[in-house]
Design a protein around this motif. Structure first.
Motif, PDB file in Angstrom:
ATOM      1  N   ARG A  30       0.848  -1.184   0.000  1.00 63.31           N
ATOM      2  CA  ARG A  30       0.000   0.000   0.000  1.00 63.31           C
ATOM      3  C   ARG A  30       0.883   1.233   0.000  1.00 63.31           C
ATOM      4  O   ARG A  30       2.084   1.147   0.256  1.00 63.31           O
ATOM      5  CB  ARG A  30      -0.938  -0.002   1.199  1.00 63.31           C
ATOM      6  CG  ARG A  30      -0.200   0.038   2.531  1.00 63.31           C
ATOM      7  CD  ARG A  30      -1.145  -0.183   3.706  1.00 63.31           C
ATOM      8  NE  ARG A  30      -0.445  -0.058   4.970  1.00 63.31           N
ATOM      9  CZ  ARG A  30       0.279  -0.994   5.546  1.00 63.31           C
ATOM     10  NH1 ARG A  30       0.392  -2.170   4.963  1.00 63.31           N
ATOM     11  NH2 ARG A  30       0.891  -0.789   6.692  1.00 63.31           N
ATOM     12  N   VAL A  31       0.297   2.383  -0.264  1.00 65.82           N
ATOM     13  CA  VAL A  31       1.032   3.643  -0.280  1.00 65.82           C
ATOM     14  C   VAL A  31       0.525   4.489   0.877  1.00 65.82           C
ATOM     15  O   VAL A  31      -0.683   4.676   1.038  1.00 65.82           O
ATOM     16  CB  VAL A  31       0.844   4.382  -1.625  1.00 65.82           C
ATOM     17  CG1 VAL A  31       1.587   5.701  -1.616  1.00 65.82           C
ATOM     18  CG2 VAL A  31       1.329   3.520  -2.768  1.00 65.82           C
ATOM     19  N   GLU A  32       1.444   4.968   1.707  1.00 65.03           N
ATOM     20  CA  GLU A  32       1.093   5.794   2.862  1.00 65.03           C
ATOM     21  C   GLU A  32       1.733   7.170   2.738  1.00 65.03           C
ATOM     22  O   GLU A  32       2.842   7.301   2.217  1.00 65.03           O
ATOM     23  CB  GLU A  32       1.566   5.145   4.154  1.00 65.03           C
ATOM     24  CG  GLU A  32       0.833   3.872   4.492  1.00 65.03           C
ATOM     25  CD  GLU A  32       1.261   3.297   5.826  1.00 65.03           C
ATOM     26  OE1 GLU A  32       2.261   3.767   6.410  1.00 65.03           O
ATOM     27  OE2 GLU A  32       0.592   2.353   6.274  1.00 65.03           O
ATOM     28  N   ILE A  33       1.023   8.181   3.248  1.00 67.27           N
ATOM     29  CA  ILE A  33       1.507   9.560   3.209  1.00 67.27           C
ATOM     30  C   ILE A  33       1.635  10.064   4.636  1.00 67.27           C
ATOM     31  O   ILE A  33       0.712   9.904   5.438  1.00 67.27           O
ATOM     32  CB  ILE A  33       0.525  10.460   2.444  1.00 67.27           C
ATOM     33  CG1 ILE A  33       0.332   9.956   1.027  1.00 67.27           C
ATOM     34  CG2 ILE A  33       0.996  11.906   2.447  1.00 67.27           C
ATOM     35  CD1 ILE A  33      -0.845  10.583   0.323  1.00 67.27           C
ATOM     36  N   THR A  34       2.789  10.654   4.943  1.00 66.46           N
ATOM     37  CA  THR A  34       2.980  11.303   6.234  1.00 66.46           C
ATOM     38  C   THR A  34       3.567  12.685   5.993  1.00 66.46           C
ATOM     39  O   THR A  34       4.224  12.925   4.982  1.00 66.46           O
ATOM     40  CB  THR A  34       3.937  10.502   7.149  1.00 66.46           C
ATOM     41  OG1 THR A  34       5.173  10.316   6.484  1.00 66.46           O
ATOM     42  CG2 THR A  34       3.345   9.152   7.505  1.00 66.46           C
ATOM     43  N   HIS A  35       3.309  13.591   6.911  1.00 73.60           N
ATOM     44  CA  HIS A  35       3.886  14.929   6.798  1.00 73.60           C
ATOM     45  C   HIS A  35       4.186  15.454   8.192  1.00 73.60           C
ATOM     46  O   HIS A  35       3.511  15.136   9.162  1.00 73.60           O
ATOM     47  CB  HIS A  35       2.963  15.885   6.033  1.00 73.60           C
ATOM     48  CG  HIS A  35       1.594  15.989   6.624  1.00 73.60           C
ATOM     49  ND1 HIS A  35       1.314  16.716   7.737  1.00 73.60           N
ATOM     50  CD2 HIS A  35       0.438  15.420   6.242  1.00 73.60           C
ATOM     51  CE1 HIS A  35       0.026  16.613   8.019  1.00 73.60           C
ATOM     52  NE2 HIS A  35      -0.526  15.812   7.128  1.00 73.60           N
ATOM     53  N   GLY A  36       5.222  16.227   8.270  1.00 74.52           N
ATOM     54  CA  GLY A  36       5.613  16.826   9.535  1.00 74.52           C
ATOM     55  C   GLY A  36       6.956  17.491   9.410  1.00 74.52           C
ATOM     56  O   GLY A  36       7.794  17.096   8.590  1.00 74.52           O
ATOM     57  N   ARG A  37       7.141  18.563  10.196  1.00 76.95           N
ATOM     58  CA  ARG A  37       8.405  19.303  10.214  1.00 76.95           C
ATOM     59  C   ARG A  37       8.857  19.752   8.840  1.00 76.95           C
ATOM     60  O   ARG A  37      10.041  19.687   8.493  1.00 76.95           O
ATOM     61  CB  ARG A  37       9.496  18.505  10.883  1.00 76.95           C
ATOM     62  CG  ARG A  37       9.210  18.251  12.328  1.00 76.95           C
ATOM     63  CD  ARG A  37      10.383  17.651  13.026  1.00 76.95           C
ATOM     64  NE  ARG A  37      10.087  17.585  14.438  1.00 76.95           N
ATOM     65  CZ  ARG A  37      10.908  18.004  15.371  1.00 76.95           C
ATOM     66  NH1 ARG A  37      12.064  18.512  15.047  1.00 76.95           N
ATOM     67  NH2 ARG A  37      10.580  17.892  16.629  1.00 76.95           N
ATOM     68  N   GLY A  38       7.905  20.153   8.003  1.00 83.56           N
ATOM     69  CA  GLY A  38       8.260  20.704   6.702  1.00 83.56           C
ATOM     70  C   GLY A  38       8.585  19.691   5.626  1.00 83.56           C
ATOM     71  O   GLY A  38       9.093  20.050   4.573  1.00 83.56           O
ATOM     72  N   VAL A  39       8.282  18.408   5.876  1.00 80.09           N
ATOM     73  CA  VAL A  39       8.585  17.362   4.901  1.00 80.09           C
ATOM     74  C   VAL A  39       7.338  16.520   4.648  1.00 80.09           C
ATOM     75  O   VAL A  39       6.637  16.138   5.582  1.00 80.09           O
ATOM     76  CB  VAL A  39       9.728  16.445   5.397  1.00 80.09           C
ATOM     77  CG1 VAL A  39       9.980  15.304   4.439  1.00 80.09           C
ATOM     78  CG2 VAL A  39      10.992  17.241   5.603  1.00 80.09           C
ATOM     79  N   VAL A  40       7.066  16.239   3.380  1.00 81.06           N
ATOM     80  CA  VAL A  40       6.001  15.313   2.989  1.00 81.06           C
ATOM     81  C   VAL A  40       6.687  14.035   2.538  1.00 81.06           C
ATOM     82  O   VAL A  40       7.591  14.062   1.709  1.00 81.06           O
ATOM     83  CB  VAL A  40       5.135  15.890   1.848  1.00 81.06           C
ATOM     84  CG1 VAL A  40       4.124  14.870   1.370  1.00 81.06           C
ATOM     85  CG2 VAL A  40       4.455  17.165   2.291  1.00 81.06           C
ATOM     86  N   GLU A  41       6.251  12.901   3.098  1.00 81.50           N
ATOM     87  CA  GLU A  41       6.882  11.615   2.814  1.00 81.50           C
ATOM     88  C   GLU A  41       5.824  10.663   2.274  1.00 81.50           C
ATOM     89  O   GLU A  41       4.778  10.474   2.895  1.00 81.50           O
ATOM     90  CB  GLU A  41       7.480  11.073   4.109  1.00 81.50           C
ATOM     91  CG  GLU A  41       8.428   9.948   3.945  1.00 81.50           C
ATOM     92  CD  GLU A  41       9.112   9.631   5.265  1.00 81.50           C
ATOM     93  OE1 GLU A  41       8.640   8.699   5.941  1.00 81.50           O
ATOM     94  OE2 GLU A  41      10.099  10.302   5.603  1.00 81.50           O
ATOM     95  N   VAL A  42       6.086  10.067   1.122  1.00 80.51           N
ATOM     96  CA  VAL A  42       5.182   9.091   0.510  1.00 80.51           C
ATOM     97  C   VAL A  42       5.944   7.773   0.441  1.00 80.51           C
ATOM     98  O   VAL A  42       7.015   7.702  -0.158  1.00 80.51           O
ATOM     99  CB  VAL A  42       4.741   9.549  -0.900  1.00 80.51           C
ATOM    100  CG1 VAL A  42       3.763   8.558  -1.503  1.00 80.51           C
ATOM    101  CG2 VAL A  42       4.131  10.937  -0.846  1.00 80.51           C
ATOM    102  N   SER A  43       5.381   6.718   1.077  1.00 78.03           N
ATOM    103  CA  SER A  43       6.088   5.443   1.186  1.00 78.03           C
ATOM    104  C   SER A  43       5.248   4.294   0.661  1.00 78.03           C
ATOM    105  O   SER A  43       4.029   4.270   0.839  1.00 78.03           O
ATOM    106  CB  SER A  43       6.427   5.152   2.649  1.00 78.03           C
ATOM    107  OG  SER A  43       7.188   6.181   3.198  1.00 78.03           O
TER     108      SER A  43
END
Length: 86
Positions: A30-43
């Motif tokens: 699956r694809v998960e999205i996280t964001h925090g501290r000025g960074v968007v991360e897609v895993s």
């Protein structure tokens, strides 16, 4: 689930944009999205929770983040009839 896709559009500077796609390439991922501290991360994440690959972007450069979930069932026009012998 295989076929999940996230499309990320970023500002590349001087009025140009770049588009990136992160896709769940195998069954069970699956694809998960996280964001925090000025960074968007897609895993892309496996069933067990292990991260297979990650894309990181500066949050202030992200213009759009579009999730395209995989279809649970095929659309009616995608169903192909099968012949059964009686």
């Amino acid at each position: 689930m295989k076929g999940d896709r996230v499309e990320i559009v970023i500002d590349a500077g001087s009025g140009t944009t770049r588009t990136y796609d992160v896709v769940a390439t195998r069954a069970g991922r699956r694809v998960e999205i996280t964001h925090g501290r000025g960074v968007v991360e897609v895993s892309e994440v496996t069933r067990g929770g292990t991260v297979a690959r990650t894309a990181r972007f500066l949050a202030n450069r992200v213009l759009a983040l579009v999730e395209h979930p995989a279809a649970d069932a095929p659309a009616p026009d995608e169903i192909t009839p099968t012949l059964r012998s009686a």
